[in-house]
Design an enzyme around this catalytic site. Sequence first.
Site, PDB file in Angstrom:
ATOM      1  N   GLY A 189       3.064  -0.973   4.274  1.00 17.32           N
ATOM      2  CA  GLY A 189       2.997   0.442   3.923  1.00 17.32           C
ATOM      3  C   GLY A 189       4.373   0.952   3.521  1.00 17.32           C
ATOM      4  N   GLY A 190       5.032   1.627   4.461  1.00 18.80           N
ATOM      5  CA  GLY A 190       6.305   2.296   4.177  1.00 18.80           C
ATOM      6  C   GLY A 190       7.314   1.444   3.419  1.00 18.80           C
ATOM      7  CG  ASN A 208      -1.718   1.224   1.417  1.00 17.33           C
ATOM      8  OD1 ASN A 208      -1.802   2.051   0.508  1.00 17.33           O
ATOM      9  ND2 ASN A 208      -2.342   1.379   2.588  1.00 17.33           N
ATOM     10  CD1 TRP A 209       3.205   1.121  -3.120  1.00 18.36           C
ATOM     11  CD2 TRP A 209       3.163   2.458  -4.921  1.00 18.36           C
ATOM     12  NE1 TRP A 209       3.810   0.451  -4.148  1.00 18.36           N
ATOM     13  CE2 TRP A 209       3.793   1.251  -5.270  1.00 18.36           C
ATOM     14  CE3 TRP A 209       3.017   3.441  -5.900  1.00 18.36           C
ATOM     15  CZ2 TRP A 209       4.280   1.002  -6.558  1.00 18.36           C
ATOM     16  CZ3 TRP A 209       3.502   3.204  -7.175  1.00 18.36           C
ATOM     17  CH2 TRP A 209       4.137   1.999  -7.499  1.00 18.36           C
ATOM     18  CE  LYS A 210      -0.124   3.206   4.864  1.00 17.38           C
ATOM     19  NZ  LYS A 210       0.003   3.309   6.311  1.00 17.38           N
ATOM     20  CD  GLU A 255      -2.970  -2.541   7.483  1.00 21.10           C
ATOM     21  OE1 GLU A 255      -1.859  -2.713   6.994  1.00 21.10           O
ATOM     22  OE2 GLU A 255      -3.669  -1.548   7.249  1.00 21.10           O
ATOM     23  CG  HIS A 279      -5.805   1.677   5.356  1.00 21.35           C
ATOM     24  ND1 HIS A 279      -5.350   2.624   6.231  1.00 21.35           N
ATOM     25  CD2 HIS A 279      -4.765   0.819   5.144  1.00 21.35           C
ATOM     26  CE1 HIS A 279      -4.081   2.361   6.542  1.00 21.35           C
ATOM     27  NE2 HIS A 279      -3.707   1.268   5.888  1.00 21.35           N
ATOM     28  N   GLY A 301       2.810   2.444  10.823  1.00 21.44           N
ATOM     29  CA  GLY A 301       3.731   3.563  10.637  1.00 21.44           C
ATOM     30  C   GLY A 301       4.421   4.005  11.915  1.00 21.44           C
ATOM     31  CD  GLU A 350      -2.950   5.364   6.886  1.00 19.12           C
ATOM     32  OE1 GLU A 350      -2.933   5.394   5.649  1.00 19.12           O
ATOM     33  OE2 GLU A 350      -2.028   4.872   7.569  1.00 19.12           O
ATOM     34  CB  SER A 378       5.836  -1.615  11.792  1.00 15.78           C
ATOM     35  OG  SER A 378       5.352  -0.317  12.104  1.00 15.78           O
TER      36      SER A 378
HETATM   37  P1  13P Z   1       3.321   0.534   7.633  1.00 12.50           P
HETATM   38  O1  13P Z   1       3.854  -0.730   7.026  1.00 12.50           O
HETATM   39  O2  13P Z   1       4.010   1.773   7.115  1.00 12.50           O
HETATM   40  O3  13P Z   1       3.282   0.443   9.129  1.00 12.50           O
HETATM   41  O4  13P Z   1       1.808   0.688   7.145  1.00 12.50           O
HETATM   42  C1  13P Z   1       0.941  -0.375   7.282  1.00 12.50           C
HETATM   43  C2  13P Z   1      -0.304  -0.084   6.522  1.00 12.50           C
HETATM   44  O5  13P Z   1      -1.104   0.740   6.917  1.00 12.50           O
HETATM   45  C3  13P Z   1      -0.528  -0.796   5.273  1.00 12.50           C
HETATM   46  O6  13P Z   1      -1.816  -0.609   4.803  1.00 12.50           O
END
Ligand code: 13P
Length: 260
Positions: free
Chosen positions: A239-240, A11-13, A173, A103, A179, A105, A218
């Site tokens: 994510g990251g 997930n590149w956000k 998650e 998600h 994050g 967010e 993470s």
């Molecule tokens: P991180 O891997 O940056 O913690 O993000 C997880 C995430 O929200 C993937 O959708």
Amino acid sequence: MTNRTPLIAGNWKMNLDHLQAIALVQKLSWTLNDADHDFGEVEVVVFPPFTDLRSAQTLIDAEKFEIKLGAQDLSQHASGAYTGEISGQMLSKLNVEYVLVGHSERRTYHAEDDSVVQQKVAAAWENNLIPIICVGETLEELETQGQSAVPIIQTINALSGHKVLGDFVIAYEPVWAIGTGKVATAQEASEVATAIRKALQANFGDDAANSRILYGGSVKANNVAGFLQSEQVDGVLVGGASLDAEEFSGISRFKKHIVL
Ligand code: 13P
């Protein structure tokens, strides 16, 4: 061993424009191809921002890359006066196969509640997209309700009220692990996945209970193997670390870190 194909989702956000997306998809594909990655054995899907999807799709088609495409969200509506929204039909025309729904967010910053998530799951199925339904508890909910209560309720609410269930994936998650660098232990992830699977079985039957359940929060190349050691965890939502081709390729190649 289960018959569920592991799924590694990136997930590149809200990161990378369409030119950067092309560069990353290219590098990721080359890195995985160089490593002789078997995409049938471990599925790899990237979730770029909407504005990158067409470029990524064109590249994937032209180069016959085996990486799959996902979107980060979709509208619960089919079409009409919903300024700024993107429909499931628009996504499926771009060969998008998966879509993230609910998600944390989106739930936090865009007030998506379980009812909206339920409608988005329906919209995904309408358009032959596989929803990856994201569930997870905040730190406060963890302390007051325990580790599985919120993920289970969110899962049941997303899947209730549909005439028939299509294919879906659940991504657990924990909000406190996204994050933050704080990671759930492999045992915690496995316990919650087990609890979700039991709830799927009790409420929706065998097929639903055989759906894939991912862990997210993470995840890095150096901790992925621990999560996937559990028979209950069928992949990861990253994510990251998905923004770096070497790192995400390392995560996709998790099997080489697992000692059986
Ligand atoms: P991180 O891997 O940056 O913690 O993000 C997880 C995430 O929200 C993937 O959708």
